[in-house]
Design an enzyme around this catalytic site. Structure first.
Site, short mmCIF file in Angstrom:
data_model
loop_
_atom_site.label_atom_id
_atom_site.label_comp_id
_atom_site.label_asym_id
_atom_site.label_seq_id
_atom_site.Cartn_x
_atom_site.Cartn_y
_atom_site.Cartn_z
N ILE A 27 0.82 -1.20 0.00
CA ILE A 27 -0.07 -0.02 0.06
C ILE A 27 0.87 1.26 -0.09
O ILE A 27 0.54 2.07 -0.73
CB ILE A 27 -1.09 -0.21 1.42
CG1 ILE A 27 -1.96 -1.08 1.21
CG2 ILE A 27 -1.76 1.40 1.31
CD1 ILE A 27 -2.84 -1.15 2.37
N ARG A 68 4.82 -9.05 14.33
CA ARG A 68 5.35 -10.01 15.21
C ARG A 68 4.43 -10.98 15.53
O ARG A 68 3.12 -10.79 15.59
CB ARG A 68 5.87 -9.47 16.49
CG ARG A 68 5.08 -8.80 17.48
CD ARG A 68 4.74 -9.41 18.52
NE ARG A 68 3.76 -9.11 19.51
CZ ARG A 68 2.45 -9.23 19.41
NH1 ARG A 68 2.07 -10.21 18.45
NH2 ARG A 68 1.39 -8.99 20.30
N LYS A 119 3.39 -13.36 18.79
CA LYS A 119 3.59 -13.03 20.49
C LYS A 119 4.38 -14.23 20.75
O LYS A 119 4.36 -15.50 20.22
CB LYS A 119 2.19 -12.90 21.21
CG LYS A 119 2.07 -12.48 22.28
CD LYS A 119 0.75 -12.56 22.70
CE LYS A 119 0.38 -11.54 24.08
NZ LYS A 119 0.70 -10.13 23.98
N ARG A 167 -2.60 -16.56 31.86
CA ARG A 167 -2.73 -16.45 33.34
C ARG A 167 -3.41 -15.47 33.74
O ARG A 167 -4.16 -15.71 34.71
CB ARG A 167 -1.11 -16.39 33.83
CG ARG A 167 -1.01 -16.75 35.33
CD ARG A 167 0.48 -16.64 35.89
NE ARG A 167 0.74 -15.09 35.50
CZ ARG A 167 0.37 -13.94 36.46
NH1 ARG A 167 -0.22 -14.32 37.34
NH2 ARG A 167 0.86 -13.03 36.15
N LYS A 221 -5.97 5.35 27.60
CA LYS A 221 -5.85 4.51 28.99
C LYS A 221 -5.24 5.10 30.22
O LYS A 221 -4.64 6.31 29.89
CB LYS A 221 -4.79 3.12 28.44
CG LYS A 221 -5.74 2.13 27.62
CD LYS A 221 -4.99 0.83 27.71
CE LYS A 221 -5.78 -0.24 27.47
NZ LYS A 221 -5.26 -1.45 27.77
N GLU A 223 -4.45 -8.59 15.46
CA GLU A 223 -4.55 -7.43 16.08
C GLU A 223 -3.79 -6.45 15.30
O GLU A 223 -2.40 -6.66 14.99
CB GLU A 223 -3.98 -7.45 17.64
CG GLU A 223 -4.33 -6.00 18.18
CD GLU A 223 -3.55 -5.82 19.71
OE1 GLU A 223 -4.47 -5.85 20.41
OE2 GLU A 223 -2.46 -5.72 19.67
N ALA A 237 4.65 4.60 23.37
CA ALA A 237 4.26 3.10 23.93
C ALA A 237 5.64 2.33 24.02
O ALA A 237 5.68 1.50 24.78
CB ALA A 237 3.31 2.72 22.81
N HIS A 285 6.55 0.85 27.54
CA HIS A 285 6.42 -0.62 27.25
C HIS A 285 7.80 -1.32 27.88
O HIS A 285 7.65 -2.41 28.77
CB HIS A 285 6.13 -1.24 26.12
CG HIS A 285 5.96 -2.81 25.69
ND1 HIS A 285 6.70 -3.60 25.96
CD2 HIS A 285 4.78 -3.35 25.88
CE1 HIS A 285 6.21 -5.04 25.74
NE2 HIS A 285 4.85 -4.67 25.70
P1 0O2 Z 1 2.47 -6.96 23.61
O1 0O2 Z 1 3.85 -7.22 24.41
O2 0O2 Z 1 2.55 -5.82 23.18
O3 0O2 Z 1 2.10 -8.10 23.06
P2 0O2 Z 1 -4.55 -6.39 27.93
O4 0O2 Z 1 -3.47 -6.83 26.75
O5 0O2 Z 1 -4.78 -7.19 29.14
O6 0O2 Z 1 -4.06 -4.86 28.42
P3 0O2 Z 1 -6.62 -6.61 25.92
O7 0O2 Z 1 -8.10 -6.19 26.04
O8 0O2 Z 1 -6.30 -8.17 25.53
O9 0O2 Z 1 -6.00 -6.21 27.36
O10 0O2 Z 1 -5.84 -5.66 24.98
P4 0O2 Z 1 -5.57 -3.93 25.04
O11 0O2 Z 1 -5.75 -3.32 26.04
O12 0O2 Z 1 -6.15 -3.47 23.66
O13 0O2 Z 1 -4.04 -4.15 24.87
C1 0O2 Z 1 -3.36 -4.93 23.63
C2 0O2 Z 1 -2.17 -4.48 23.37
O14 0O2 Z 1 -2.20 -3.03 23.13
C3 0O2 Z 1 -1.07 -4.83 24.32
O15 0O2 Z 1 -0.68 -6.00 24.21
C4 0O2 Z 1 -0.16 -3.79 24.18
O16 0O2 Z 1 0.83 -4.14 22.95
C5 0O2 Z 1 -0.98 -2.61 23.97
N1 0O2 Z 1 -1.11 -1.71 25.16
C6 0O2 Z 1 -2.28 -1.37 25.90
N2 0O2 Z 1 -2.15 -0.86 26.66
C7 0O2 Z 1 -0.92 -0.38 26.81
C8 0O2 Z 1 -0.06 0.54 27.84
O17 0O2 Z 1 -0.80 0.91 28.54
N3 0O2 Z 1 1.01 0.64 27.48
C9 0O2 Z 1 1.54 0.14 26.30
N4 0O2 Z 1 3.09 0.54 26.07
N5 0O2 Z 1 1.14 -0.66 25.46
C10 0O2 Z 1 -0.28 -0.99 25.76
P5 0O2 Z 1 0.21 -6.97 25.34
O18 0O2 Z 1 -0.40 -8.29 25.34
O19 0O2 Z 1 -0.25 -6.31 26.68
O20 0O2 Z 1 1.76 -6.53 25.07
#
Ligand code: 0O2
Length: 266
Positions: free
Chosen positions: A27, A46, A48, A58, A113, A140, A152, A156
């Site tokens: 695109i 990526r 996971k 968990r 958030k 996602e 972010a 993170h």
């Molecule tokens: P990774 O390492 O990026 O895979 P939850 O994951 O429990 O928070 P939900 O509903 O599954 O809740 O998803 P949500 O809240 O939409 O968040 C999905 C992803 O968004 C996260 O994946 C992060 O990549 C990013 N994200 C969400 N909230 C935050 C935040 O406060 N700070 C940062 N830096 N990233 C965020 P993972 O699995 O947490 O992590």
């Protein structure tokens, strides 16, 4: 679960990430090759890691055998945009595609958030072809500005460093920098048109120059060398003036000359 079994589970996600990276990069390429500003600046993806999947299971009480149904971000695509406005354009592009279906939308731009995290998330279903046949999986897609991504990424890594228990004084500074990032995005949006004009004239300029140089190079093969050197000198003179209109008109004249030689060679 055995490693081999994990590999089997994760293979379709790996394929989806690879395919989607090609598609989103394509695109960008399509926009740029038409000299049009691309709402997507960059994309990465990526699968996971197994430990993050287990950690999520968990936290959310998901049984391991329900991973593919309940963990929606095993395959993750991250799209970076220059401006907040672009995020919505990209979301529309995705919604209009026939190779994926949006099943969930999370707007953390309007609903920031508590951490200060801003981003736009789409969960889509996507089909991949595997040895066992077609598989529909969740992907996602996170869409954010470069500034949001910067924040972010830092946040993170701090979460990781402090094992999700960031000390108060650092949390305060992260909140302050989230505010600064918001202001930066707003400021960039307000000079959006000016930046876009500058970028598109830069792309147009670069394309005209490369078209002219290609033509000159081709003329070397067929035209009188002295004439080509004269043309090249003329080009350098115009190039120095940095005037897009003059460059355009020179490119047109050169096209006519090149066309003349092409006609002769037929
Ligand atoms: P990774 O390492 O990026 O895979 P939850 O994951 O429990 O928070 P939900 O509903 O599954 O809740 O998803 P949500 O809240 O939409 O968040 C999905 C992803 O968004 C996260 O994946 C992060 O990549 C990013 N994200 C969400 N909230 C935050 C935040 O406060 N700070 C940062 N830096 N990233 C965020 P993972 O699995 O947490 O992590």
């Amino acid at each position: 679960m055995e490693i081999q079994l994990w590999k089997e589970i994760l293979t379709p996600y790996d394929l989806a990430v690879k395919e989607l990276l090609v598609k989103f990069n394509h695109i960008i390429m399509e926009y740029r090759s038409r000299n049009v500003y691309s709402p997507i600046e960059a994309v990465n993806g990526r699968v996971k890691s197994i430990s993050s999947i287990l950690e999520k299971c968990r936290k959310k009480d998901i049984p391991v055998e329900k991973i593919t149904e309940q963990v929606e971000d095993i395959a993750g695509i991250r799209i970076m945009c220059q401006f907040v406005e672009d995020i919505y354009k990209v979301a529309d592009i995705i919604k209009n595609r026939s190779d994926m279906e949006v099943v969930q939308e999370k707007n953390y731009i309007d609903n920031v958030k508590p951490s200060g995290y801003r981003s736009y998330h789409l969960i889509v279903t996507y089909n991949v072809e595997t040895m066992e046949g077609s598989k529909k999986i969740f992907v996602e897609i996170q869409i954010r500005t470069l500034a949001m991504n910067f924040w972010a990424t830092i946040e993170h890594s701090l979460q990781y460093k402090y094992r999700y228990n960031i000390p108060d004084h650092i949390r305060k500074r992260l909140n302050a920098s989230a505010e600064a990032i918001l202001k930066l995005d707003e400021e960039m949006s307000s000079i959006h048109d000016e930046i876009m004009d500058a970028q598109s004239s830069f792309i147009i300029h670069a394309n005209i120059v490369s078209e002219i140089l290609n033509n000159i190079q081709n003329l070397y093969k067929v035209a009188n060398k002295k004439e080509v050197i004269k043309i090249q000198d003329e080009f350098f003179e115009i190039y120095k003036k940095n005037d897009l209109e003059q460059l355009r008109s020179f490119a047109r004249q050169l096209d006519i000359i090149a066309e003349g030689y092409r006609a002769q060679s037929l």
